[in-house]
Design an enzyme around this catalytic site. Structure first.
Site, PDB file in Angstrom:
ATOM      1  N   TRP A   1       0.823  -1.206   0.000  1.00 30.52           N
ATOM      2  CA  TRP A   1       0.000   0.000   0.000  1.00 30.52           C
ATOM      3  C   TRP A   1       0.859   1.259   0.000  1.00 30.52           C
ATOM      4  O   TRP A   1       0.660   2.169  -0.809  1.00 30.52           O
ATOM      5  CB  TRP A   1      -0.929   0.015   1.222  1.00 30.52           C
ATOM      6  CG  TRP A   1      -1.859   1.194   1.238  1.00 30.52           C
ATOM      7  CD1 TRP A   1      -3.130   1.239   0.770  1.00 30.52           C
ATOM      8  CD2 TRP A   1      -1.577   2.517   1.737  1.00 30.52           C
ATOM      9  NE1 TRP A   1      -3.669   2.500   0.944  1.00 30.52           N
ATOM     10  CE2 TRP A   1      -2.739   3.296   1.533  1.00 30.52           C
ATOM     11  CE3 TRP A   1      -0.463   3.109   2.333  1.00 30.52           C
ATOM     12  CZ2 TRP A   1      -2.806   4.647   1.900  1.00 30.52           C
ATOM     13  CZ3 TRP A   1      -0.523   4.459   2.693  1.00 30.52           C
ATOM     14  CH2 TRP A   1      -1.692   5.203   2.471  1.00 30.52           C
TER      15      TRP A   1
ATOM     16  N   TYR B   1       1.134   4.131  -2.879  1.00 28.45           N
ATOM     17  CA  TYR B   1       0.717   5.484  -2.500  1.00 28.45           C
ATOM     18  C   TYR B   1       1.831   6.486  -2.786  1.00 28.45           C
ATOM     19  O   TYR B   1       1.590   7.579  -3.346  1.00 28.45           O
ATOM     20  CB  TYR B   1       0.350   5.504  -1.021  1.00 28.45           C
ATOM     21  CG  TYR B   1      -0.148   6.834  -0.515  1.00 28.45           C
ATOM     22  CD1 TYR B   1      -1.464   7.246  -0.737  1.00 28.45           C
ATOM     23  CD2 TYR B   1       0.697   7.676   0.214  1.00 28.45           C
ATOM     24  CE1 TYR B   1      -1.912   8.467  -0.260  1.00 28.45           C
ATOM     25  CE2 TYR B   1       0.253   8.898   0.692  1.00 28.45           C
ATOM     26  CZ  TYR B   1      -1.057   9.288   0.447  1.00 28.45           C
ATOM     27  OH  TYR B   1      -1.500  10.498   0.921  1.00 28.45           O
TER      28      TYR B   1
ATOM     29  N   ASP C   1      -6.643  -0.362   0.003  1.00 29.65           N
ATOM     30  CA  ASP C   1      -7.154   0.814   0.701  1.00 29.65           C
ATOM     31  C   ASP C   1      -8.644   0.687   1.006  1.00 29.65           C
ATOM     32  O   ASP C   1      -9.454   0.416   0.116  1.00 29.65           O
ATOM     33  CB  ASP C   1      -6.904   2.059  -0.153  1.00 29.65           C
ATOM     34  CG  ASP C   1      -7.262   3.330   0.569  1.00 29.65           C
ATOM     35  OD1 ASP C   1      -6.423   3.835   1.325  1.00 29.65           O
ATOM     36  OD2 ASP C   1      -8.395   3.809   0.388  1.00 29.65           O
TER      37      ASP C   1
END
Length: 308
Positions: free
Chosen positions: A241, A245, A261
């Protein structure tokens, strides 16, 4: 870090206009940056974004305000024209000024859901980052906590380890008090103890600082998403993640997609329940190579639903 001796900051600053391609949704960027602003380093007020910075040893402050067909950028700095050019290039990336919104609309036009989202918010842009290291530190601080909690941690990190601005610099942009901590300042800092957070997260920030010092172009933009994600995941404390990101916001990877997410999953819940990660990835296949922009639209949709 030693800063080069330079002339005083120009009180009035230098002003520049950066053209934007319409439609351009300033209001969304303003809300996003306001939610994620690092206290002391960034301040967002209606119609205005401001921050402190240091580039090549030259420090200063900047502010960005929207005009009819441009962004007005005011730079107060002890730097040269080269510093101004470097600042403007970062502002262009941060406010996503070089993308053509027609490409996004076309790229997300194969799924009725994303077609509807783009139709509702045609001017959405990617909230980028002025500095890749700063954004990655913020991403680590935000692991397993809310955005508001991450912002509070960022404020404490800045106050404890950042460099205070001189009085004349604070006067130039009220509300700005510090420069964000550099890799050198965080390398051996007792982050976990000072911030009262898990040791693993503090070590991850120290590891990131070491990697940045060893590889100054760690956050350089490339066209290789898989290579970018693999490079970031090789750092301690950075998982799938966080890597995606950082890739989407700091490295302008348009197909990066943080599939785990919860906000993305909530946005796809039409009443039958949220999709799991595998189902989300399957749905996102038709959004390639613009999944990062699909994510921004889904986050905006999720935020809008939670406000009603």
């Amino acid at each position: 870090m030693m800063l080069a001796p330079t002339p005083p900051i120009r009180e009035d600053g230098a002003r520049f206009a950066l053209a934007v391609r319409p439609p351009y949704d300033w209001a969304h960027l303003e809300r996003f940056f306001a939610d994620h602003a690092s206290p002391g380093v960034e301040i967002v007020t209606p119609g205005r974004y401001a921050r402190s910075f240091v580039l090549d040893g030259r420090r200063g402050t900047l502010s960005v305000t929207p005009e009819a067909d441009s962004l007005s950028v005011r730079i107060r700095s002890r730097g040269s024209n080269e510093t101004h050019s470097a600042v403007l290039a970062r502002v262009r990336a941060m406010f996503d000024l070089d993308i053509d919104p027609r490409l996004i609309a076309d790229g997300l036009g194969r799924d009725p859901l994303t077609v509807a989202l783009v139709t509702r918010r045609p001017g959405l842009r990617m909230p980028g980052a002025f500095d890749g290291f700063e954004l990655a530190v913020r991403a680590i601080l935000g692991q397993q906590v809310s955005v508001a909690a991450a912002t509070r941690l960022a404020g404490r990190l800045v106050a404890a380890f950042g460099t205070p601005l001189a009085p004349e610099e604070c006067d130039a942009e009220p509300g700005l008090t510090h420069l964000f901590p550099t890799p050198e300042q965080l390398l051996d800092a007792e982050i976990s103890r000072v911030l009262n957070m898990p040791r693993a997260r503090g070590r991850a920030i120290q590891g990131l600082a070491a990697a940045m010092l060893g590889t100054p172009d760690l956050f350089a933009k490339t066209g290789d998403l898989d290579g970018t994600v693999a490079r970031l995941k090789a750092l301690p404390g950075i998982g799938e993640w966080t890597a995606h990101y950082v890739a989407m916001r700091a490295m302008a990877q348009p197909d990066a997609f943080p599939a785990g997410d919860v906000g993305l999953m909530r946005a796809l819940d039409t009443g039958a329940g949220r999709p799991n990660r595998a189902a989300l990835l399957a749905r996102a296949a038709s959004w390639r190579p613009w999944r990062a922009y699909a994510a921004i639209h889904l986050w905006a949709e999720d935020a809008a639903r939670r406000m009603t």
